[in-house]
Scaffold this motif. Structure first.
Motif, short mmCIF file in Angstrom:
data_model
loop_
_atom_site.label_atom_id
_atom_site.label_comp_id
_atom_site.label_asym_id
_atom_site.label_seq_id
_atom_site.Cartn_x
_atom_site.Cartn_y
_atom_site.Cartn_z
N GLY A 273 0.83 -1.20 0.00
CA GLY A 273 0.00 0.00 0.00
C GLY A 273 0.86 1.24 0.00
O GLY A 273 1.90 1.31 -0.67
N ASN A 274 0.43 2.23 0.76
CA ASN A 274 1.15 3.50 0.84
C ASN A 274 1.08 4.05 2.26
O ASN A 274 0.19 3.71 3.04
CB ASN A 274 0.54 4.53 -0.12
N ASP A 275 2.06 4.89 2.57
CA ASP A 275 2.08 5.67 3.82
C ASP A 275 2.15 4.80 5.07
O ASP A 275 1.48 5.06 6.07
CB ASP A 275 0.87 6.60 3.88
N PHE A 276 3.02 3.78 5.01
CA PHE A 276 3.30 2.96 6.19
C PHE A 276 4.47 3.53 7.00
O PHE A 276 4.79 2.99 8.06
CB PHE A 276 3.62 1.52 5.79
N GLY A 277 5.10 4.59 6.52
CA GLY A 277 6.24 5.15 7.23
C GLY A 277 7.49 4.31 7.01
O GLY A 277 7.56 3.47 6.11
N TYR A 278 8.47 4.53 7.88
CA TYR A 278 9.74 3.81 7.72
C TYR A 278 10.21 3.16 9.03
O TYR A 278 11.26 2.53 9.08
CB TYR A 278 10.83 4.77 7.22
N ASP A 279 9.42 3.28 10.10
CA ASP A 279 9.84 2.77 11.41
C ASP A 279 8.86 1.68 11.86
O ASP A 279 7.73 1.99 12.25
CB ASP A 279 9.87 3.90 12.42
N SER A 299 2.68 -10.31 14.84
CA SER A 299 3.90 -9.95 15.57
C SER A 299 5.07 -9.70 14.63
O SER A 299 5.02 -9.96 13.43
CB SER A 299 4.24 -11.06 16.57
N SER A 300 6.14 -9.17 15.23
CA SER A 300 7.42 -8.97 14.53
C SER A 300 7.25 -8.20 13.23
O SER A 300 7.66 -8.63 12.15
CB SER A 300 8.10 -10.32 14.25
N VAL A 301 6.62 -7.04 13.33
CA VAL A 301 6.41 -6.23 12.14
C VAL A 301 7.76 -5.76 11.57
O VAL A 301 8.64 -5.34 12.30
CB VAL A 301 5.52 -5.01 12.46
N TRP A 302 7.91 -5.85 10.26
CA TRP A 302 9.12 -5.38 9.61
C TRP A 302 8.75 -4.61 8.33
O TRP A 302 7.65 -4.75 7.81
CB TRP A 302 10.08 -6.53 9.29
N MET A 303 9.71 -3.80 7.88
CA MET A 303 9.51 -3.06 6.64
C MET A 303 10.01 -3.92 5.49
O MET A 303 11.18 -4.29 5.44
CB MET A 303 10.28 -1.73 6.64
N VAL A 304 9.13 -4.25 4.58
CA VAL A 304 9.56 -4.91 3.35
C VAL A 304 10.19 -3.86 2.44
O VAL A 304 11.29 -4.03 1.91
CB VAL A 304 8.37 -5.59 2.64
N HIS A 329 -6.19 -4.94 10.31
CA HIS A 329 -6.26 -3.60 10.92
C HIS A 329 -4.82 -3.13 11.14
O HIS A 329 -4.05 -3.76 11.86
CB HIS A 329 -7.01 -3.66 12.25
N VAL A 330 -4.45 -2.00 10.51
CA VAL A 330 -3.10 -1.46 10.60
C VAL A 330 -3.14 -0.10 11.30
O VAL A 330 -3.96 0.76 10.96
CB VAL A 330 -2.45 -1.30 9.21
N ASN A 331 -2.25 0.09 12.25
CA ASN A 331 -2.11 1.36 12.96
C ASN A 331 -0.67 1.83 12.80
O ASN A 331 0.27 1.14 13.21
CB ASN A 331 -2.47 1.17 14.44
N VAL A 332 -0.49 3.01 12.18
CA VAL A 332 0.82 3.59 12.01
C VAL A 332 0.87 4.91 12.79
O VAL A 332 0.28 5.91 12.36
CB VAL A 332 1.15 3.84 10.52
N SER A 333 1.49 4.86 13.94
CA SER A 333 1.62 6.06 14.78
C SER A 333 0.28 6.76 14.94
O SER A 333 0.14 7.95 14.70
CB SER A 333 2.66 7.01 14.17
#
Length: 340
Positions: A273-279, A299-304, A329-333
């Protein structure tokens, strides 16, 4: 005693016979006023008389928008009685400001009070008053109004250009500053508390430009994530009143257009998708099932790939649940993507 620039000196008195006389000088100004003494049709050679330089004691003004056009009142003495020999210059010690005249000079009280109309400007400036090219000793200062923000556009988490609208937004790029002040850490989700340990720094930008004089500024901001950033904008050191402006900035909330789902027994989940950030420490992912079911934390979320794809581990479900019935359900900051 007659002056070539100021007229007849009155009430002539002899102080010392043959050597010293006194008289009352007529109204005038400047330091180069040629005068001559005439006794019984015999005239002396010319000599010069200088008037005391003008002096500013105080200023009176109301709100001064950066568009200018505001009347300012100047109090003092030795202003003369002829507006044509008076000039008022708006000046500053900064390299970005060229002296500009205050226009439409009007004498309200001869010698003591005058008004003029201020030009467009910004920041704190000083006034230089000159009468017959003789400048005032004092340089009082005044301030243009601080910027007021009415809106700010959002930005992708990759960063980029944001548009700030309001008024009193005027000046060259070198004197414009934007600060986005991060709020207190957002509350944690029901399954993770990593957000409680995260405090983002303020985001600063000096890469700004005045795209529409007095109303619109564009600034380039760095990558980030989240919402409710307090917006602080400075024009030549004058910051907006962020408390009263009540304008908050936010990065765009995450969006998703594709999933690579795990097997029925669990495993890796990839979200595109878009706008997942970088952290990844700022990201929560939950698998939400049918009504009445308990959300399953991924668990163990990582940036692809920063900003556009993330991965996480879906828990093993011992074969009792079919993940096709779940949404993500995704929560980014504290910015949420409700379904994917």
């Amino acid at each position: 005693v007659v002056g070539s620039l100021f007229g007849l000196c009155s009430n002539v008195s002899i102080i010392t016979h043959h050597t010293v006389i006194s008289c009352l000088a007529p109204p005038g100004s400047g330091i180069v006023n040629n005068a001559v003494i005439t006794v019984d049709s015999l005239s002396s050679s010319y000599f010069q008389i200088a008037y005391i330089q003008p002096n500013i004691t105080s200023l009176s003004y109301g709100s001064i928008p950066t568009t200018g056009g505001t009347l300012i009142t100047i109090f003092g003495n030795n202003f003369n009685q002829d507006p044509s020999v008076i000039s008022v210059i708006v000046q500053s010690g900064g390299v970005e400001w060229r002296p500009v005249p205050c226009s439409n000079i009007q004498l309200i009280s001869v010698h003591n009070i005058l008004t003029c109309t201020l030009p467009q400007g910004y920041g704190i400036k000083s006034l230089l008053l000159s009468v017959s090219n003789q400048s005032s000793a004092t340089l009082p200062t005044f301030s243009y109004d601080r910027p007021v923000i009415s809106s700010i556009s959002s930005s992708p988490t990759t960063g980029g250009i944001v548009t700030i609208q309001g008024h009193n937004m005027y000046g060259p790029p070198t004197i414009l500053r934007l600060s986005l002040e991060y709020p207190p850490p957002p509350p944690s989700s029901s399954t993770r508390s990593l957000h409680n340990n995260y405090i983002a720094p303020s985001l600063l930008s000096s890469n700004c430009s005045n795209t529409v004089s007095h109303t619109t500024i564009e600034c380039t901001i760095p990558p980030g994530a989240g919402k409710d950033y307090k917006v602080n904008l400075a024009v030549d050191g004058l910051w907006n009143d962020a408390q009263n402006d009540a304008v908050l900035f936010q990065y765009r909330r995450p969006s998703a257009f594709a999933l690579a789902k795990p097997s029925a027994k669990g495993g890796g989940l990839t979200i595109y998708g878009n706008d997942f950030g970088y952290d990844p420490s700022l990201i929560d992912v939950n698998m939400v099932g049918p009504p009445g079911s308990v959300p399953l934390p991924c668990s163990s979320v990582w940036m692809v790939k920063p900003h556009v794809s993330i991965g996480c581990l879906v828990p093993y479900n011992n074969g009792s649940k079919v993940y096709d019935d779940y949404y993500v359900h995704v929560n980014v900051s504290a910015q949420t993507l409700n379904q994917a």
